[in-house]
Design a protein around this motif. Structure first.
Motif, PDB file in Angstrom:
ATOM      1  N   LEU A 131      19.848  24.443  15.603  1.00  0.00           N
ATOM      2  CA  LEU A 131      19.678  22.980  15.595  1.00  0.00           C
ATOM      3  C   LEU A 131      19.264  22.566  14.187  1.00  0.00           C
ATOM      4  CD1 LEU A 131      17.651  22.744  18.935  1.00  0.00           C
ATOM      5  CD2 LEU A 131      20.141  22.835  18.624  1.00  0.00           C
ATOM      6  N   LYS A 140      24.772  20.886  15.321  1.00  0.00           N
ATOM      7  CA  LYS A 140      24.428  22.097  16.069  1.00  0.00           C
ATOM      8  C   LYS A 140      25.520  23.145  15.890  1.00  0.00           C
ATOM      9  CE  LYS A 140      22.121  19.123  19.411  1.00  0.00           C
ATOM     10  NZ  LYS A 140      22.090  18.589  20.785  1.00  0.00           N
ATOM     11  N   GLU A 162      21.809  24.207  23.909  1.00  0.00           N
ATOM     12  CA  GLU A 162      22.229  23.186  22.944  1.00  0.00           C
ATOM     13  C   GLU A 162      21.356  21.936  23.016  1.00  0.00           C
ATOM     14  OE1 GLU A 162      26.348  20.729  21.872  1.00  0.00           O
ATOM     15  OE2 GLU A 162      26.209  21.987  23.671  1.00  0.00           O
TER      16      GLU A 162
END
Length: 611
Positions: free
Chosen positions: A242, A248, A294
């Motif tokens: 991140l 990402k 994520e």
């Protein structure tokens, strides 16, 4: 491994208070070396520059295993210019060793690093080192440290920090200097287990880790270092990077590292609460987060104090460019600076107005000098300007950085030091004495500190000591003249001759010796008067068939004044540059041609007159 068996601690101190020696003894006491292994002195100072200068420049981590516990230790720099190395590791640890000299007590950097640690809520352990020194005063130093705790608004728990006394050099520390046996490091190791809390990390939650440092491995490339905040990870797991800009990236872990006495070792798993290294991302920066999913919230990174000085790096455009180095283009310099800011978060780089010139901002001149010296050794050629401070405008007032300066010098040098500080617009706030002479505390602009250390060494015959700490931005204090000499400038290019240099020595001190190659515009010496003089160091003696009536001039030249990189950077004026190549350091004028220099001087004077 459960988190209650892990302790993460950083060692913080003022420069030369024995921090690195303490790490050596902790490694030895923790069984880091087998019986057949030789104990490494200053094991954590792995850089060549660290060994040469005798200071720590980069924060580095190691670990020891003692009584079923893993103790992760982070060694941090003690010099104020490298304060960013201290700040960025605060998120990795739960406690700090505050190492204080038993004679000197808390110094400038002691205050800075302790303030950062207390603000992060870390648990301190105070280590009063060097009790074997002459004039050691451990009880007085304890009171001074407690006063510093009060001054920095420590919490009640932090104020109750345990004290240990001893000598890292002699390998012992005790809780009570008079009653306990001076035997080994066991009391200190037990103090870590008892006083530093275990890391708060939940192994059941998804994996998260804040990247606090970047390492390099010859096999897998970049390695992200940090404390695992939650969960576990192992080789082959897919995780997300991140980034700070919100993007990402997904990748697979190629290796997990744990860090021991002298090297990193591949670990089976990155467990919650432990400090580990993880490889798998080619482009990863300090302050970014590694996570299992994520949609994980990125971890916050600590705020780093902004830089206060700036210098210009540019390509070497002198007559000898390309002779010594292998990286000579502006693109190569820019790529190298971009690599530096990925691992050194307290340095900022930007493009200047002119092509091939880059502004490099940092905490101090020494920090940039270390970068320049590192680049020299990597084969770069570059030009470096004099440091200048970063100013601000507040309510239409020009503000500049001011620092608190601490000076210790012999009594007979006090008058000269006071006069120098007055010339540099410094304001003495406090005066005192100790066993070695006089002590001063002054408030002075960062501009006034540039070059003062070398002047102090001259005034005190090498016995003066100084340290400084950023205080505040305050109104600009006016013009400061830090150099009261002119330059002897070569008017020709060629090889310096003994015959030509002899009369030049009557004009001032030389920076070169016979046989060195010089070029037009190079500064070859110092004129004691505040004017620049053009001289010809390459003129050869005319040879004839007639024997000279007088005796040949066989005068021996005095040895040249040798300058290191730091001294040269702080010595030069605004219209001068330092040429740094792998094997040479030269000082030169920005404009090499004397006619062009005169023309630019006339233009600048006319502009000032019109203003």
């Amino acid at each position: 491994m459960t988190t209650d068996k892990i302790r993460n601690i950083a060692i913080i101190a003022h420069v030369d208070h024995g921090k690195t020696t303490l790490v050596d003894k902790l490694l030895e006491a923790g069984g880091a070396y087998a019986e057949h292994q030789q104990v490494t002195e200053r094991a954590m100072d792995s850089m060549d520059l660290e060994k040469e200068k005798g200071i720590t420049i980069k924060s580095k981590n190691t670990s020891i295993h003692w009584n079923d516990h893993t103790i992760n230790i982070i060694d941090t720099p003690g010099h104020a210019d490298f304060g960013g190395e201290v700040e960025r590791v605060m998120k990795m640890v739960d406690g700090v060793f505050l190492v204080v000299d038993a004679y000197e007590g808390p110094q400038a950097q002691t205050r800075f690093v302790l303030k950062k640690a207390l603000a992060e809520g870390l648990s301190p352990i105070v280590v009063v080192n060097k009790v074997d020194r002459d004039f050691a005063r451990p009880s007085e130093v304890r009171d001074m440290v407690l006063e510093l705790f009060l001054d920095l608004e420590a919490t009640e728990e932090q104020f109750e920090a345990p004290f240990f006394y001893g000598s890292a050099k002699n390998g012992f520390f005790v809780g009570n200097l008079e009653e306990d046996e001076h035997k080994d490091m066991t009391p200190l190791l037990q103090g870590i287990i008892d006083s530093v809390p275990a890391p708060i990390a939940n192994a059941e939650e998804p994996f998260r880790m804040l990247v606090s440092n970047i390492d390099w491995d010859n096999y897998v490339g970049r390695v992200a270092l940090g404390k695992v905040n939650s969960g576990t990870a192992k080789k082959g797991d897919n995780i997300w990077l991140l980034r700070k800009d919100g993007t990402k990236q997904r990748s697979k872990i190629t290796r997990v590292f744990e860090y021991g006495a002298n090297a990193s070792e591949e670990s089976a798993v990155a467990s919650a609460g432990n400090i580990v290294g993880i490889s798998g991302f080619e482009d990863i920066d300090i302050g970014e987060t590694l996570a299992l999913t994520e949609n994980t919230e990125p971890l916050p990174f600590i705020d780093i104090d902004p830089p206060t000085i700036t210098m210009q790096f540019s390509i070497n455009n002198g007559p000898f460019n390309g002779r010594d180095g292998k990286h000579v283009t502006s693109r190569a310099i820019r790529e190298r600076l971009d690599r530096e800011i990925k691992t050194n978060i307290s340095i900022e780089v930007s493009d200047a107005e002119h092509a091939g010139v880059f502004n490099v901002a940092a905490r101090g001149a020494m920090q940039i000098a270390v970068l320049v010296e590192t680049m020299r050794r990597e084969g770069f050629e570059l030009l470096v300007s004099r440091p200048s401070v970063i100013t601000k405008r507040v309510d239409d007032k020009l503000m500049e950085p001011f620092e608190t300066l601490y000076v210790e010098c012999p009594d007979d040098a006090l008058g000269g030091v006071m006069k120098s500080l007055a010339t540099r617009k410094g304001r003495v706030e406090n005066m005192g004495t100790n066993a070695h002479g006089a002590t001063l505390e002054a408030t002075i602009s960062t501009r006034g500190i540039i070059g003062f250390e070398f002047e102090l060494l001259n005034l005190s015959s090498g016995h003066g000591i100084m340290s400084h700490l950023f205080k505040e931005y305050a109104p600009h204090c006016g013009e400061i003249v830090t150099r009261k000499t002119g330059a002897l400038i070569s008017m020709a290019t060629g090889t310096a001759m003994n015959y030509s240099l002899i009369p030049i020595t009557e004009r001032g001190k030389l920076f070169i010796e016979a046989g060195e190659e010089v070029y037009e515009g190079q500064i070859i010496g110092e004129n004691p008067r505040l004017v620049d003089l053009s001289v010809n160091p390459v003129k050869e003696k005319a040879l004839t068939n007639h024997r000279s009536a007088g005796k040949d001039n066989t005068v021996t030249l005095p040895p040249p004044l040798a300058m290191g990189l730091e001294r040269a950077i702080e010595y030069i004026n605004a219209d001068e540059l330092v040429e740094a190549t792998p094997n040479f350091l030269r000082i030169r004028k920005r404009v090499l041609c004397p006619n062009e220099r005169k023309r630019s001087e006339r233009q600048s004077k006319s502009v000032e007159a019109n203003v």
